[in-house]
Scaffold this active site. Structure first.
Site, PDB file in Angstrom:
ATOM      1  N   ASP A   1     -58.836 -72.675 -16.273  1.00 28.45           N
ATOM      2  CA  ASP A   1     -59.102 -71.424 -16.984  1.00 28.45           C
ATOM      3  C   ASP A   1     -59.954 -71.661 -18.228  1.00 28.45           C
ATOM      4  O   ASP A   1     -60.001 -72.777 -18.766  1.00 28.45           O
ATOM      5  CB  ASP A   1     -57.785 -70.784 -17.433  1.00 28.45           C
ATOM      6  CG  ASP A   1     -56.971 -70.216 -16.291  1.00 28.45           C
ATOM      7  OD1 ASP A   1     -57.388 -70.345 -15.117  1.00 28.45           O
ATOM      8  OD2 ASP A   1     -55.898 -69.648 -16.574  1.00 28.45           O
TER       9      ASP A   1
ATOM     10  N   HIS B   1     -56.908 -76.185 -18.168  1.00 33.28           N
ATOM     11  CA  HIS B   1     -57.960 -75.499 -18.918  1.00 33.28           C
ATOM     12  C   HIS B   1     -59.153 -76.429 -19.129  1.00 33.28           C
ATOM     13  O   HIS B   1     -58.999 -77.528 -19.668  1.00 33.28           O
ATOM     14  CB  HIS B   1     -57.427 -75.027 -20.272  1.00 33.28           C
ATOM     15  CG  HIS B   1     -56.344 -74.003 -20.148  1.00 33.28           C
ATOM     16  ND1 HIS B   1     -55.048 -74.331 -19.811  1.00 33.28           N
ATOM     17  CD2 HIS B   1     -56.368 -72.653 -20.294  1.00 33.28           C
ATOM     18  CE1 HIS B   1     -54.322 -73.231 -19.748  1.00 33.28           C
ATOM     19  NE2 HIS B   1     -55.094 -72.197 -20.039  1.00 33.28           N
TER      20      HIS B   1
END
Length: 246
Positions: A55, A207
């Protein structure tokens, strides 16, 4: 004659009911595993399958470093990207696409969608779709709500825009300040082992970027991924993108 309840008892009962309702709403809106507000993709029933997802990108240089690791092991992953960063660095987006990975919508600015108006929710999703599709030249089909936050209308709007909502069932906590690769790896390994024992596949969220801006340090994530992929392969796991989750 029936006995009447004391006023204090009635108020206390109402307070308890209110707290319980509030807790249920919070769970429905924020728990990655909740399906109360609507169906989302989480993971397959095959305990040997892993969906590796990232993400908050694109993010230089860490997205590129992850692409190198994934290519070395012939692993395909899913990248949920923030629209404003897509506008800033379309070259990274194209590199992810060229490497054969799946790209999804992570909103335009990464807000808590449960706190936004329905009009703002639609704008966040539609603008990110437009940013991605301008760069990719193809339709985007998957969406991950920032922080996992959603309401029924958030999921409904996503589907109206052609997006399938995707959550997760393993999280690496790699956004935490000062976290080390071993810590990220420990979170991931415990989550995958738990899912395997339960007979479920794993959908890991890590991430490659951060919502504050391009340039967020994700070196711990890169190191953890470099260590975990060969270990998972040696233990019989295979990797899929979220389009393979049913």
């Amino acid at each position: 004659m029936s006995a009447s309840l004391p006023v204090g008892g009635i108020l206390a009962g109402a307070a308890v009911a209110g707290i319980a309702a509030g807790g249920l709403c919070a769970y429905a809106a924020l728990s990655a595993g909740s399906q109360i507000f609507g169906r989302t993709l989480i993971a397959n029933r095959n305990p040997n399958e892993i969906a590796l997802t990232f993400d908050d990108g694109p993010n230089d240089p860490y997205t590129f470093q992850l692409l190198e690791i994934l290519a070395a092991h012939q692993v395909r992953a899913t990248f949920f990207m923030i629209g404003r960063f897509v506008r800033e660095r379309p070259d990274i987006v194209r590199a992810v696409q060229a490497a054969g990975h799946l790209i999804g919508n992570h909103t335009m600015t990464h807000p808590w969608l449960v706190l936004e108006s329905p009009a703002k929710v639609r704008q966040e999703l539609a603008d990110c779709n437009a940013a991605l599709e301008d760069v990719l030249g193809e339709r985007v089909s998957y969406f991950r709500p920032p922080h996992g936050s959603r309401r029924p209308d958030v999921l409904r709007t996503a589907r109206e825009l052609g997006l399938t909502p995707v959550m997760w069932n393993v999280i690496g906590h790699d956004w935490e300040p000062g976290i080390q690769a071993d810590d990220v790896l420990g979170h991931v390994e415990r989550g995958v082992s738990r899912n395997r024992r339960a007979g479920r596949g794993s959908n890991i969220v890590l991430h490659d970027g951060g919502q504050a801006g391009i340039g967020q340090d994700r070196s711990a994530t890169v190191e953890a991924v470099a260590d975990s992929i060969p270990k998972c392969i040696s233990e019989g796991f295979s990797f899929v993108t979220v389009e393979k989750i049913s």
